[in-house]
Write an enzyme that holds these catalytic residues in place. Structure first.
Site, PDB file in Angstrom:
ATOM      1  N   THR A   8      32.534 144.671  71.798  1.00 58.80           N
ATOM      2  CA  THR A   8      33.385 145.401  72.749  1.00 58.80           C
ATOM      3  C   THR A   8      32.661 146.672  73.198  1.00 58.80           C
ATOM      4  O   THR A   8      32.602 146.978  74.399  1.00 58.80           O
ATOM      5  CB  THR A   8      34.746 145.748  72.094  1.00 58.80           C
ATOM      6  OG1 THR A   8      35.404 144.521  71.786  1.00 58.80           O
ATOM      7  CG2 THR A   8      35.621 146.577  73.019  1.00 58.80           C
TER       8      THR A   8
ATOM      9  N   ASN B  44      34.427 132.013  74.751  1.00 62.84           N
ATOM     10  CA  ASN B  44      35.074 132.125  73.445  1.00 62.84           C
ATOM     11  C   ASN B  44      36.254 131.176  73.272  1.00 62.84           C
ATOM     12  O   ASN B  44      36.565 130.783  72.159  1.00 62.84           O
ATOM     13  CB  ASN B  44      35.532 133.563  73.186  1.00 62.84           C
ATOM     14  CG  ASN B  44      36.219 134.198  74.369  1.00 62.84           C
ATOM     15  OD1 ASN B  44      35.668 134.268  75.469  1.00 62.84           O
ATOM     16  ND2 ASN B  44      37.440 134.649  74.166  1.00 62.84           N
TER      17      ASN B  44
ATOM     18  N   GLN C 138      29.665 134.798  71.155  1.00 64.54           N
ATOM     19  CA  GLN C 138      30.047 133.536  70.499  1.00 64.54           C
ATOM     20  C   GLN C 138      28.837 132.645  70.222  1.00 64.54           C
ATOM     21  O   GLN C 138      28.910 131.742  69.394  1.00 64.54           O
ATOM     22  CB  GLN C 138      31.054 132.776  71.382  1.00 64.54           C
ATOM     23  CG  GLN C 138      32.418 133.423  71.462  1.00 64.54           C
ATOM     24  CD  GLN C 138      33.231 133.279  70.182  1.00 64.54           C
ATOM     25  OE1 GLN C 138      33.028 132.363  69.382  1.00 64.54           O
ATOM     26  NE2 GLN C 138      34.152 134.199  69.965  1.00 64.54           N
TER      27      GLN C 138
ATOM     28  N   SER D 260      27.814 140.460  68.171  1.00 61.54           N
ATOM     29  CA  SER D 260      28.724 141.074  67.204  1.00 61.54           C
ATOM     30  C   SER D 260      28.510 140.502  65.807  1.00 61.54           C
ATOM     31  O   SER D 260      28.337 139.293  65.654  1.00 61.54           O
ATOM     32  CB  SER D 260      30.168 140.800  67.649  1.00 61.54           C
ATOM     33  OG  SER D 260      31.070 141.300  66.699  1.00 61.54           O
TER      34      SER D 260
ATOM     35  N   HIS E 118      30.575 140.155  63.160  1.00 66.64           N
ATOM     36  CA  HIS E 118      31.571 139.352  62.434  1.00 66.64           C
ATOM     37  C   HIS E 118      31.710 137.924  62.946  1.00 66.64           C
ATOM     38  O   HIS E 118      32.446 137.124  62.358  1.00 66.64           O
ATOM     39  CB  HIS E 118      32.927 140.071  62.392  1.00 66.64           C
ATOM     40  CG  HIS E 118      33.667 140.154  63.688  1.00 66.64           C
ATOM     41  ND1 HIS E 118      34.750 139.360  63.958  1.00 66.64           N
ATOM     42  CD2 HIS E 118      33.500 140.939  64.767  1.00 66.64           C
ATOM     43  CE1 HIS E 118      35.226 139.670  65.155  1.00 66.64           C
ATOM     44  NE2 HIS E 118      34.490 140.622  65.663  1.00 66.64           N
TER      45      HIS E 118
ATOM     46  N   THR F 243      26.884 158.954  63.557  1.00 67.47           N
ATOM     47  CA  THR F 243      26.170 158.649  62.313  1.00 67.47           C
ATOM     48  C   THR F 243      26.085 157.143  62.114  1.00 67.47           C
ATOM     49  O   THR F 243      27.091 156.440  62.264  1.00 67.47           O
ATOM     50  CB  THR F 243      26.913 159.300  61.122  1.00 67.47           C
ATOM     51  OG1 THR F 243      26.956 160.705  61.371  1.00 67.47           O
ATOM     52  CG2 THR F 243      26.211 159.023  59.806  1.00 67.47           C
TER      53      THR F 243
ATOM     54  N   CYS G  86      48.895 136.455  73.891  1.00 64.16           N
ATOM     55  CA  CYS G  86      50.234 137.033  73.907  1.00 64.16           C
ATOM     56  C   CYS G  86      50.111 138.469  74.363  1.00 64.16           C
ATOM     57  O   CYS G  86      49.603 139.310  73.648  1.00 64.16           O
ATOM     58  CB  CYS G  86      50.833 136.984  72.513  1.00 64.16           C
ATOM     59  SG  CYS G  86      52.535 137.494  72.472  1.00 64.16           S
TER      60      CYS G  86
END
Ligand code: PMP
Length: 400
Positions: A73, A152, A180, A200, A202, A238, A326
């Site tokens: 992001t 995604n 992705q 990213s 994760h 940092t 949603c």
């Protein structure tokens, strides 16, 4: 079969044990500030640079072309909010697509509010972007082209290399959101020919809250975050040393195991997809049947709401997600499925199952055992399913 089955790796992945070990050691032993000149700082700095080299190696970049961020992001926001305005000598126009992640879509909307013009290419029924459509939009000039590498929601892999080549002939810089794709398919910045790439941690079995932006050597860069001169002044704050080390460990594992992981993931995904389609009538695949990430299966189960299926499966220990987002309390059909031409019914009936290398045959068996019953129960309550069955019975009745 007591283990819960997690089929939502597109949302996030389980951190690999090696990632957790590396992060724990850093937290306990190498907690210095990587910008400090003393030994504590320099030990942390060495780990950061080692991680930078690992992330660079995964995507065929040079270490100095990797800038660490708090995730994709932030990488995407940096491209649109600070780099794009710095490119404005080439015109205040962006060419992108209708199926980008919200962190691109909404950043582009922000640029529009700043007076930029934005051209959004549509997609075909499989979510593929046509390079010729991008070429036509480039005819009016552009400072930046941004097309995601893999979607995604449905996993379709976009022809980014062809698009980048076209964009460069028009003098536009090129960004791809590869969040992705990285760790699931080979990603090489030279083969892609892009100037900027977001990824990213994760999504590739690394930690949350850390990512990177690839900035090709010589490409324009301008900071989104000001104030500390970290990352050579390109990104202040940092350094998140444990996160960066975790991302580096995840990148090294992905580079080592990529081919084997992809085969395993595709095998499990295909067993899941084909098994569900064989067991449940009226299921349609959304996305490209072959030009697709090995992990993704986006299925519309006609006459059933994706949200209800997701909740029913969750109660039965199977985690998936829906194609609908949603937002503000109302269920909007997915912008990706809408751009693909799916009607609202098909969009609302969609379910995304996304597989990781850590899934097992047992997980697949659990989903195949559980989902037909969940769907059958929901269809029994569905007036549209009752109508459909009635019409089918009439059509099948002997005539005359
Ligand atoms: N882009 C894409 C294509 C994504 O799938 C995601 C995560 N859902 C993001 C960007 C945002 O990534 P992060 O969670 O690291 O901010």
């Amino acid at each position: 079969m007591s283990r819960l089955a997690y089929f939502d790796c597109a949302a996030t992945t389980r951190p690999a044990p090696e990632v957790l070990d590396a992060m724990r050691t850093v937290q306990e032993e190498t907690w210095g500030n990587a910008s400090s000149a003393h030994g504590f700082g320099q030990a942390a700095r060495r780990l950061v640079e080692d991680a930078r080299a690992k992330v660079a190696a995964l995507i065929g970049a040079r270490p100095e072309e990797i800038m660490f961020t708090s995730g994709a992001t932030e990488s995407n926001n940096t491209v649109f909010q600070s780099i794009a305005p710095a490119l404005k000598g080439r015109g205040r126009r962006i060419v992108t697509t209708a199926i980008e992640h919200p962190s691109v879509l909404e950043s582009v909307q922000w640029l529009e509010s700043q007076g930029w013009s934005v051209a959004r290419a549509g997609v075909d029924g499989a979510a593929l972007v046509d390079p010729a459509a991008i070429d036509r939009l480039l005819g009016d000039g552009a400072a930046l082209v941004s097309v995601m590498l893999a979607n995604n929601e449905v996993g379709t892999i976009e022809p980014v290399a062809a698009i980048a080549a076209l964009a460069h002939t028009h003098g536009a810089a090129v960004h791809t959101d590869a969040t992705q794709a990285v760790g699931r398919i080979p990603v090489d910045v030279t083969a892609l020919g892009v100037d900027y790439l977001s990824l990213s941690g994760h999504k590739l079995h690394g930690p949350k809250g850390v990512g990177a932006l690839f900035v090709r050597r010589g490409a324009k860069v301008s900071p989104l975050l000001h104030g500390g001169e970290q990352e050579g002044g390109r990104r202040s704050g940092t350094l998140n040393v444990p996160g960066i080390v975790g991302l580096g460990a995840a990148a090294a594992l992905a580079a080592r195991d990529l081919a084997g992981r992809a085969v395993r993931i595709a095998h499990l995904r295909d067993a899941l997809e084909q098994g569900l389609m064989a067991r449940i009538p009226n299921v349609i695949l959304n996305g490209h049947p072959t030009r697709r990430l090995p992990s993704h299966a986006n299925l519309s189960v006609s006459f059933v709401e994706g949200e209800s299926m997701m909740m029913g499966l969750d109660l039965a220990g199977v985690a998936v997600s829906t194609g609908s987002a949603c937002s503000s309390g109302s269920l909007e059909p997915s912008h990706v499925l809408t751009a693909m031409g799916c009607d609202a019914g098909r969009a609302h009936a969609s379910l995304r199952l996304s597989v990781g290398y850590d899934n097992t045959e047992e997980d697949v068996a659990r989903a195949l055992e559980t989902m037909p019953a969940v769907v059958e129960r929901l269809r029994k309550m569905s007036p549209t399913w009752a109508d459909y069955k009635k019409k089918q019975a009439v059509a099948a009745a002997p005539q005359g």
